[in-house]
Design a protein around this motif. Structure first.
Motif, PDB file in Angstrom:
ATOM      1  N   SER A   1       1.159  -0.971  -0.230  1.00 49.56           N
ATOM      2  CA  SER A   1      -0.133  -0.135   0.150  1.00 49.56           C
ATOM      3  C   SER A   1       0.737   1.318   0.033  1.00 49.56           C
ATOM      4  O   SER A   1       2.057   1.293   0.355  1.00 49.56           O
ATOM      5  CB  SER A   1      -0.892  -0.094   1.159  1.00 49.56           C
ATOM      6  N   TRP A   2       0.191   2.343  -0.324  1.00 51.46           N
ATOM      7  CA  TRP A   2       1.147   3.780  -0.233  1.00 51.46           C
ATOM      8  C   TRP A   2      -0.041   4.815   0.031  1.00 51.46           C
ATOM      9  O   TRP A   2      -1.206   4.536  -0.426  1.00 51.46           O
ATOM     10  CB  TRP A   2       1.351   3.872  -1.847  1.00 51.46           C
ATOM     11  N   ASN A   3       0.333   5.563   1.023  1.00 51.53           N
ATOM     12  CA  ASN A   3      -0.551   6.701   1.565  1.00 51.53           C
ATOM     13  C   ASN A   3       0.002   7.899   0.841  1.00 51.53           C
ATOM     14  O   ASN A   3       1.216   8.358   0.898  1.00 51.53           O
ATOM     15  CB  ASN A   3      -0.467   6.787   2.820  1.00 51.53           C
ATOM     16  N   SER A   4      -0.746   8.979   0.454  1.00 52.62           N
ATOM     17  CA  SER A   4      -0.451  10.189  -0.030  1.00 52.62           C
ATOM     18  C   SER A   4       0.159  11.188   0.981  1.00 52.62           C
ATOM     19  O   SER A   4       1.042  11.901   0.807  1.00 52.62           O
ATOM     20  CB  SER A   4      -1.479  10.885  -0.897  1.00 52.62           C
TER      21      SER A   4
ATOM     22  N   ARG B   1       3.389   9.683   2.326  1.00 51.28           N
ATOM     23  CA  ARG B   1       4.188   9.267   1.207  1.00 51.28           C
ATOM     24  C   ARG B   1       5.264   8.067   1.573  1.00 51.28           C
ATOM     25  O   ARG B   1       6.337   8.047   1.487  1.00 51.28           O
ATOM     26  CB  ARG B   1       5.145  10.654   0.922  1.00 51.28           C
ATOM     27  N   ALA B   2       4.584   6.849   2.060  1.00 56.23           N
ATOM     28  CA  ALA B   2       5.159   5.812   2.423  1.00 56.23           C
ATOM     29  C   ALA B   2       4.668   4.729   1.866  1.00 56.23           C
ATOM     30  O   ALA B   2       3.390   4.557   1.523  1.00 56.23           O
ATOM     31  CB  ALA B   2       5.035   5.914   4.085  1.00 56.23           C
ATOM     32  N   HIS B   3       5.556   3.727   1.547  1.00 55.04           N
ATOM     33  CA  HIS B   3       5.170   2.405   1.014  1.00 55.04           C
ATOM     34  C   HIS B   3       5.075   1.351   2.167  1.00 55.04           C
ATOM     35  O   HIS B   3       6.098   1.720   3.335  1.00 55.04           O
ATOM     36  CB  HIS B   3       6.268   1.783  -0.093  1.00 55.04           C
ATOM     37  N   ARG B   4       4.157   0.688   2.165  1.00 55.41           N
ATOM     38  CA  ARG B   4       4.152  -0.300   3.341  1.00 55.41           C
ATOM     39  C   ARG B   4       3.726  -1.755   2.889  1.00 55.41           C
ATOM     40  O   ARG B   4       2.992  -1.806   1.790  1.00 55.41           O
ATOM     41  CB  ARG B   4       2.923   0.136   4.299  1.00 55.41           C
ATOM     42  N   VAL B   5       4.363  -2.622   3.323  1.00 53.67           N
ATOM     43  CA  VAL B   5       4.101  -4.177   3.044  1.00 53.67           C
ATOM     44  C   VAL B   5       3.593  -4.862   4.288  1.00 53.67           C
ATOM     45  O   VAL B   5       4.344  -5.055   5.327  1.00 53.67           O
ATOM     46  CB  VAL B   5       5.400  -4.776   2.373  1.00 53.67           C
ATOM     47  N   ASP B   6       2.437  -5.460   4.136  1.00 51.55           N
ATOM     48  CA  ASP B   6       1.972  -6.192   5.208  1.00 51.55           C
ATOM     49  C   ASP B   6       2.882  -7.537   5.326  1.00 51.55           C
ATOM     50  O   ASP B   6       2.873  -8.276   4.487  1.00 51.55           O
ATOM     51  CB  ASP B   6       0.392  -6.662   5.144  1.00 51.55           C
TER      52      ASP B   6
ATOM     53  N   TRP C   1       6.085  -3.702   7.097  1.00 45.91           N
ATOM     54  CA  TRP C   1       7.615  -3.096   6.822  1.00 45.91           C
ATOM     55  C   TRP C   1       7.076  -1.604   6.143  1.00 45.91           C
ATOM     56  O   TRP C   1       6.140  -1.592   5.259  1.00 45.91           O
ATOM     57  CB  TRP C   1       8.244  -3.735   5.897  1.00 45.91           C
ATOM     58  N   LYS C   2       7.689  -0.620   6.405  1.00 41.73           N
ATOM     59  CA  LYS C   2       7.426   0.657   6.019  1.00 41.73           C
ATOM     60  C   LYS C   2       8.441   1.441   5.641  1.00 41.73           C
ATOM     61  O   LYS C   2       9.637   1.270   6.222  1.00 41.73           O
ATOM     62  CB  LYS C   2       6.692   1.423   7.177  1.00 41.73           C
ATOM     63  N   GLN C   3       8.826   2.147   4.175  1.00 42.99           N
ATOM     64  CA  GLN C   3       9.614   3.084   4.079  1.00 42.99           C
ATOM     65  C   GLN C   3       8.988   4.325   3.398  1.00 42.99           C
ATOM     66  O   GLN C   3       8.290   4.499   2.604  1.00 42.99           O
ATOM     67  CB  GLN C   3      10.143   2.257   2.539  1.00 42.99           C
TER      68      GLN C   3
END
Length: 67
Positions: free
Chosen positions: A34-37, A40-45, A52-54
Motif C-alpha cells: 500500500s501507499w499513502n499520499s 508518502r510511505a510504502h507499506r508491506v503487510d 514494513w514501511k519505507q
C-alpha cells in the motif's frame, strides 16, 4: 484525550480518508502493498501483526545546492 472522527471510503484498491475537517488523504492498496499520499510511505503487510514501511518524503532542493 478527546474523541476523533475518522472515516474511510473504499473504491476497489483506492481508499479515501476523511477526518472531522473533511478530506485528509488517499491511499492505494494492492495485495499486501500500500501507499499513502499524506505519509508518502510504502507499506508491506508481513505475516502476523508485523509490517514494513519505507518513507518516501520529498526533499526540497535549495538554490544554493546548484552551485
Amino acid at each position: 484525550m478527546g474523541v476523533m472522527f475518522r472515516k474511510r471510503q473504499k473504491f476497489g484498491p483506492l481508499i479515501l480518508n476523511f477526518t472531522e475537517h473533511g478530506f485528509s488523504s488517499w491511499s492505494i492498496k494492492i495485495g499486501r502493498w500500500s501507499w499513502n499520499s499524506r505519509a508518502r510511505a510504502h507499506r508491506v503487510d508481513l505475516p502476523g501483526p508485523l509490517s514494513w514501511k519505507q518513507n518516501k518524503s520529498r526533499r526540497r532542493e535549495r538554490a544554493s545546492d546548484h552551485r
